[in-house]
Design an enzyme around this catalytic site. Structure first.
Site, PDB file in Angstrom:
ATOM      1  NE  ARG A  56      38.257  61.485  42.164  1.00  0.00           N
ATOM      2  CZ  ARG A  56      38.386  62.695  42.693  1.00  0.00           C
ATOM      3  NH1 ARG A  56      38.666  62.843  43.970  1.00  0.00           N
ATOM      4  NH2 ARG A  56      38.214  63.759  41.938  1.00  0.00           N
TER       5      ARG A  56
ATOM      6  CB  SER B 187      39.467  62.734  36.236  1.00  0.00           C
ATOM      7  OG  SER B 187      39.124  64.017  36.678  1.00  0.00           O
TER       8      SER B 187
ATOM      9  CD  GLU C 244      38.831  59.130  38.786  1.00  0.00           C
ATOM     10  OE1 GLU C 244      38.172  59.427  39.768  1.00  0.00           O
ATOM     11  OE2 GLU C 244      38.347  59.108  37.645  1.00  0.00           O
TER      12      GLU C 244
HETATM   13  N1  EPU Z   1      45.288  72.033  33.765  1.00  0.00           N
HETATM   14  C1  EPU Z   1      45.885  72.391  32.576  1.00  0.00           C
HETATM   15  N2  EPU Z   1      45.356  71.912  31.407  1.00  0.00           N
HETATM   16  C2  EPU Z   1      44.253  71.116  31.387  1.00  0.00           C
HETATM   17  C3  EPU Z   1      43.643  70.754  32.599  1.00  0.00           C
HETATM   18  C4  EPU Z   1      44.177  71.239  33.786  1.00  0.00           C
HETATM   19  O1  EPU Z   1      46.874  73.100  32.549  1.00  0.00           O
HETATM   20  O2  EPU Z   1      43.823  70.726  30.292  1.00  0.00           O
HETATM   21  C5  EPU Z   1      45.807  72.591  35.027  1.00  0.00           C
HETATM   22  C6  EPU Z   1      44.849  73.641  35.571  1.00  0.00           C
HETATM   23  O3  EPU Z   1      45.127  74.905  35.059  1.00  0.00           O
HETATM   24  C7  EPU Z   1      45.092  73.586  37.060  1.00  0.00           C
HETATM   25  C8  EPU Z   1      45.457  72.146  37.295  1.00  0.00           C
HETATM   26  O4  EPU Z   1      45.825  71.597  36.039  1.00  0.00           O
HETATM   27  O5  EPU Z   1      46.190  74.375  37.415  1.00  0.00           O
HETATM   28  C9  EPU Z   1      44.332  71.351  37.936  1.00  0.00           C
HETATM   29  O6  EPU Z   1      43.191  71.360  37.086  1.00  0.00           O
HETATM   30  P1  EPU Z   1      41.701  71.386  37.656  1.00  0.00           P
HETATM   31  O7  EPU Z   1      41.575  72.404  38.700  1.00  0.00           O
HETATM   32  O8  EPU Z   1      40.775  71.437  36.496  1.00  0.00           O
HETATM   33  O9  EPU Z   1      41.505  70.028  38.430  1.00  0.00           O
HETATM   34  P2  EPU Z   1      42.039  68.588  38.118  1.00  0.00           P
HETATM   35  O10 EPU Z   1      43.171  68.246  39.002  1.00  0.00           O
HETATM   36  O11 EPU Z   1      42.275  68.470  36.671  1.00  0.00           O
HETATM   37  C10 EPU Z   1      40.506  67.396  39.878  1.00  0.00           C
HETATM   38  C11 EPU Z   1      39.641  66.147  39.941  1.00  0.00           C
HETATM   39  C12 EPU Z   1      38.276  66.430  39.330  1.00  0.00           C
HETATM   40  C13 EPU Z   1      37.626  67.556  40.096  1.00  0.00           C
HETATM   41  C14 EPU Z   1      38.557  68.796  40.008  1.00  0.00           C
HETATM   42  C15 EPU Z   1      38.035  69.936  40.819  1.00  0.00           C
HETATM   43  C16 EPU Z   1      41.122  64.211  39.860  1.00  0.00           C
HETATM   44  C17 EPU Z   1      41.647  63.085  39.041  1.00  0.00           C
HETATM   45  N3  EPU Z   1      40.285  65.048  39.243  1.00  0.00           N
HETATM   46  O12 EPU Z   1      40.755  67.669  38.502  1.00  0.00           O
HETATM   47  O13 EPU Z   1      37.488  65.253  39.506  1.00  0.00           O
HETATM   48  O14 EPU Z   1      36.356  67.879  39.568  1.00  0.00           O
HETATM   49  O15 EPU Z   1      39.860  68.442  40.537  1.00  0.00           O
HETATM   50  O16 EPU Z   1      38.215  69.676  42.179  1.00  0.00           O
HETATM   51  O17 EPU Z   1      41.468  64.313  41.032  1.00  0.00           O
HETATM   52  C18 EPU Z   1      36.747  63.215  38.501  1.00  0.00           C
HETATM   53  O18 EPU Z   1      37.274  62.623  39.444  1.00  0.00           O
HETATM   54  O19 EPU Z   1      36.178  62.590  37.566  1.00  0.00           O
HETATM   55  C19 EPU Z   1      36.827  64.664  38.423  1.00  0.00           C
HETATM   56  C20 EPU Z   1      36.308  65.353  37.409  1.00  0.00           C
END
Ligand code: EPU
Length: 332
Positions: free
Chosen positions: A163, A233, A328
């Site tokens: 990012r 995010s 972010e």
């Molecule tokens: N998780 C939880 N509780 C929650 C949310 C997430 O336990 O409320 C756990 C999930 O179970 C999973 C892990 O955290 O094991 C990661 O969650 P997720 O796969 O939803 O992805 P993320 O890391 O939360 C990132 C990006 C998103 C992108 C997704 C999918 C960042 C800051 N965010 O989210 O990007 O869509 O991966 O690749 O890197 C954005 O940048 O605005 C954005 C939405």
């Protein structure tokens, strides 16, 4: 070129918080941009706003915002394996993704349905489901209003990171267009979580079915900016020392973690969720009930209220896990 004074910004950002800007300049060509700077030197200050999907205005903005409305997409080169496709900064990102899939130019499928513009895709190095914009960016065309110069920057010169890019520190450079190199051959990228099972269950795998699955998965987890204000995010996923992650894993064996270089990335969403904030709401500012990483405006929250909530979360996560979250979202 349109110059608006004391403009309401609500419809210019996906957070939908009420705030005004002293000046908002909409331009559609580089000539207009140059004409603007001929009259208003860069030293007077300005900030770029694309789709406004990654910005929170914490109050009124006493300065000038520049907003591109350029919308051309053009194939500028091709060889046996790939196409070079140039999109202007103001093109809506997801329109661009769809256009490319329909024309048989592949690679961006996993980045479907991300709000925002093509210009921001390079500034922010947008990413989702195991893909990042930088994997496909050939070069970025920029305008430097101080020198009145137009030039291209290679992928290396853009110094892309998680990012992040050079454009986040050299905020004076204005992205005019981004040239993407996309493949003639569709190679599915289904490594992320359960994307593979989800796509396979739909039948034959092609770029459009991947896109449709990504659109569905996102809709399940993330608010639709047309219905609920948010900037996706709110925090970055923190990268901590291995020793810190190991200690946390001892306490919470179920904690997800991903090795990156010599550190460990921990999902901020997991930390916020574990700290008990998921679904929290105070007034119209809240933590999205289906994804704790996303802060939302249920209607009339002010930017200040959202910011306040984010600070409470940062302090609480720090206290409970010893991990510092950083936004972010860009807070102006
Ligand atoms: N998780 C939880 N509780 C929650 C949310 C997430 O336990 O409320 C756990 C999930 O179970 C999973 C892990 O955290 O094991 C990661 O969650 P997720 O796969 O939803 O992805 P993320 O890391 O939360 C990132 C990006 C998103 C992108 C997704 C999918 C960042 C800051 N965010 O989210 O990007 O869509 O991966 O690749 O890197 C954005 O940048 O605005 C954005 C939405």
């Amino acid at each position: 070129m349109k110059i608006h004074r004391d403009t309401q910004l609500k419809q210019y950002t996906t957070f939908g918080v009420s705030a005004t800007a002293d000046t908002l300049v909409e331009y559609s060509t580089v000539e207009e941009l140059r004409a603007y700077f001929a009259e208003h030197p860069a030293s007077e200050g300005y900030y770029m706003i694309g789709g406004g999907s990654n910005i929170l205005f914490s109050g009124d903005y006493h300065g000038t915002l520049l907003h591109p409305t350029s919308s051309d997409i053009e194939i500028v080169g091709s060889d046996d394996e790939s196409f070079l496709v140039r999109a202007e900064a103001g093109v809506v990102w997801d329109d661009f993704v769809l256009y490319c899939i329909e024309k048989g130019m592949y690679g961006l499928e996993n980045l479907s349905a991300i709000p925002g513009t093509v210009g921001a895709s390079a500034v922010q190095n947008i990413g989702a489901y195991g893909a990042e914009a930088k994997d496909f960016i050939e070069k970025v065309e920029v305008y430097d209003p101080v020198e009145d110069k137009l030039f291209s920057m290679s992928r290396e010169e853009c110094r892309f990171g998680y990012r992040n890019s050079v454009f986040k520190s050299r905020t004076g450079l204005i992205v005019v267009a981004v040239v993407y190199r996309l493949s003639r051959r569709f190679v599915p990228n289904l490594g992320y979580a359960n994307l593979k099972e989800r796509v396979s269950s739909q039948g034959d795998i092609d770029a459009m079915s991947v896109r449709e699955t990504v659109v569905k998965v996102r809709a399940e987890k993330l608010p639709d900016p047309k219905e609920t204000g948010s900037g996706g995010s709110f925090f970055k996923n923190p990268i901590v020392d291995k020793s810190v992650a190991d200690k946390l894993s001892e306490r919470y064996p179920e904690m997800p973690r991903y090795d990156v270089g010599d550190g460990v990335k921990i999902p901020a969403g997991w930390l916020i969720d574990k700290a008990g904030w998921k679904g929290f709401r105070q007034g119209d500012a809240g933590v999205y009930p289906r994804q704790a990483l996303v802060l939302v405006n249920y209607g009339s929250a002010t930017g200040g209220e959202v910011l306040e909530l984010s600070k409470r979360i940062v302090a609480d996560v720090k206290e409970k896990f010893g991990v510092e979250l950083s936004p972010e979202i860009i807070i102006l």
